[in-house]
Design a protein around this motif. Sequence first.
Motif, PDB file in Angstrom:
ATOM      1  N   ASP A 108      -2.786  -0.739  -9.456  1.00  0.00           N
ATOM      2  CA  ASP A 108      -3.072  -1.804  -8.481  1.00  0.00           C
ATOM      3  C   ASP A 108      -3.223  -1.281  -7.050  1.00  0.00           C
ATOM      4  O   ASP A 108      -3.406  -2.052  -6.122  1.00  0.00           O
ATOM      5  N   GLY A 109      -3.146   0.042  -6.853  1.00  0.00           N
ATOM      6  CA  GLY A 109      -3.385   0.629  -5.537  1.00  0.00           C
ATOM      7  C   GLY A 109      -2.142   0.870  -4.703  1.00  0.00           C
ATOM      8  O   GLY A 109      -2.227   1.440  -3.618  1.00  0.00           O
ATOM      9  N   GLN A 110      -0.975   0.433  -5.190  1.00  0.00           N
ATOM     10  CA  GLN A 110       0.275   0.704  -4.477  1.00  0.00           C
ATOM     11  C   GLN A 110       0.686   2.136  -4.767  1.00  0.00           C
ATOM     12  O   GLN A 110       0.484   2.633  -5.869  1.00  0.00           O
ATOM     13  N   GLY A 111       1.309   2.782  -3.778  1.00  0.00           N
ATOM     14  CA  GLY A 111       1.740   4.134  -4.066  1.00  0.00           C
ATOM     15  C   GLY A 111       2.461   4.802  -2.929  1.00  0.00           C
ATOM     16  O   GLY A 111       2.966   4.156  -2.008  1.00  0.00           O
ATOM     17  N   GLN A 112       2.472   6.118  -3.011  1.00  0.00           N
ATOM     18  CA  GLN A 112       3.195   6.955  -2.079  1.00  0.00           C
ATOM     19  C   GLN A 112       2.274   8.095  -1.664  1.00  0.00           C
ATOM     20  O   GLN A 112       1.601   8.692  -2.500  1.00  0.00           O
ATOM     21  N   ALA A 113       2.256   8.373  -0.371  1.00  0.00           N
ATOM     22  CA  ALA A 113       1.482   9.497   0.158  1.00  0.00           C
ATOM     23  C   ALA A 113       2.445  10.462   0.834  1.00  0.00           C
ATOM     24  O   ALA A 113       3.453  10.047   1.408  1.00  0.00           O
ATOM     25  N   SER A 114       2.141  11.730   0.745  1.00  0.00           N
ATOM     26  CA  SER A 114       2.913  12.725   1.477  1.00  0.00           C
ATOM     27  C   SER A 114       1.951  13.773   2.008  1.00  0.00           C
ATOM     28  O   SER A 114       0.854  13.962   1.478  1.00  0.00           O
ATOM     29  N   GLY A 115       2.379  14.415   3.073  1.00  0.00           N
ATOM     30  CA  GLY A 115       1.544  15.437   3.658  1.00  0.00           C
ATOM     31  C   GLY A 115       2.221  16.068   4.854  1.00  0.00           C
ATOM     32  O   GLY A 115       3.415  15.864   5.105  1.00  0.00           O
ATOM     33  N   GLU A 127       6.441  11.398   4.305  1.00  0.00           N
ATOM     34  CA  GLU A 127       6.127  10.648   3.097  1.00  0.00           C
ATOM     35  C   GLU A 127       6.207   9.169   3.447  1.00  0.00           C
ATOM     36  O   GLU A 127       7.086   8.756   4.204  1.00  0.00           O
ATOM     37  N   PHE A 128       5.291   8.376   2.891  1.00  0.00           N
ATOM     38  CA  PHE A 128       5.275   6.961   3.235  1.00  0.00           C
ATOM     39  C   PHE A 128       4.570   6.144   2.159  1.00  0.00           C
ATOM     40  O   PHE A 128       3.724   6.668   1.425  1.00  0.00           O
ATOM     41  N   PRO A 129       4.910   4.848   2.070  1.00  0.00           N
ATOM     42  CA  PRO A 129       4.219   3.963   1.130  1.00  0.00           C
ATOM     43  C   PRO A 129       2.798   3.699   1.609  1.00  0.00           C
ATOM     44  O   PRO A 129       2.529   3.674   2.815  1.00  0.00           O
ATOM     45  N   ILE A 130       1.924   3.493   0.657  1.00  0.00           N
ATOM     46  CA  ILE A 130       0.510   3.288   0.990  1.00  0.00           C
ATOM     47  C   ILE A 130      -0.086   2.299  -0.002  1.00  0.00           C
ATOM     48  O   ILE A 130       0.406   2.146  -1.110  1.00  0.00           O
ATOM     49  N   ASN A 131      -1.144   1.638   0.429  1.00  0.00           N
ATOM     50  CA  ASN A 131      -1.887   0.746  -0.457  1.00  0.00           C
ATOM     51  C   ASN A 131      -3.369   1.074  -0.298  1.00  0.00           C
ATOM     52  O   ASN A 131      -3.879   1.169   0.822  1.00  0.00           O
ATOM     53  N   VAL A 132      -4.034   1.266  -1.422  1.00  0.00           N
ATOM     54  CA  VAL A 132      -5.471   1.527  -1.414  1.00  0.00           C
ATOM     55  C   VAL A 132      -6.137   0.399  -2.192  1.00  0.00           C
ATOM     56  O   VAL A 132      -5.945   0.264  -3.398  1.00  0.00           O
ATOM     57  N   ALA A 133      -6.896  -0.425  -1.488  1.00  0.00           N
ATOM     58  CA  ALA A 133      -7.615  -1.536  -2.118  1.00  0.00           C
ATOM     59  C   ALA A 133      -9.106  -1.230  -2.087  1.00  0.00           C
ATOM     60  O   ALA A 133      -9.621  -0.700  -1.097  1.00  0.00           O
TER      61      ALA A 133
END
Length: 185
Positions: A108-115, A127-133
């Motif tokens: 559903d596009g919810q997730g976690q990004a890190s960098g 690291e942070f929560p992210i949403n990709v729609a």
Amino acid sequence: MKIFRLLPTLLLLPGLLSAAERTLKIDRSRSFVDVDVDATKNFTAHLDAYDAKVGVDDAGKIRGAVFTFKFADLKSGNDSRDADMIKWLGGGAPEGRFELGNLALTPDGQGQASGRLIFHGVTERIEFPINVARADGAYAITGETTIDYRNWKLKVIRKAFLFTVAPEVKIRFKLTGVPVEAPAK
């Protein structure tokens, strides 16, 4: 002998893989990057200019991202405060850069990004929560994180014992864009 026939294919493979990747063209009218600052008088600074390179593959998955900016383009609505920020960062033309390392998304596009977030000569992992729609071929990537600027070897801002900036600042963003073919090299 088979290895010699396979060798040209192996040498061409990186070029074929990168050719399949496209970059998102960011629509600035539908995108934003804001920094919420908790201070004696709270304020939000808006990043007016930046360079966002977000790569997507043919399946539509984000495969990489690099986001660069100049602190001079981070505007708080107060020119004096903006000038003080540049001095606090060491003067000159300080820049920042975020390089996406990992992106884990649910269907559903919810997730976690890190960098890696790089500025003030220091690199730190965030690291942070992210949403990709995705809708009608466009991507809307939203997220937020709170960072402690002391991790980048910056001192807490205090001015005349009256004005203090909390070391934790919240970064909120939305990047909206559509994939475009990479220019020929």
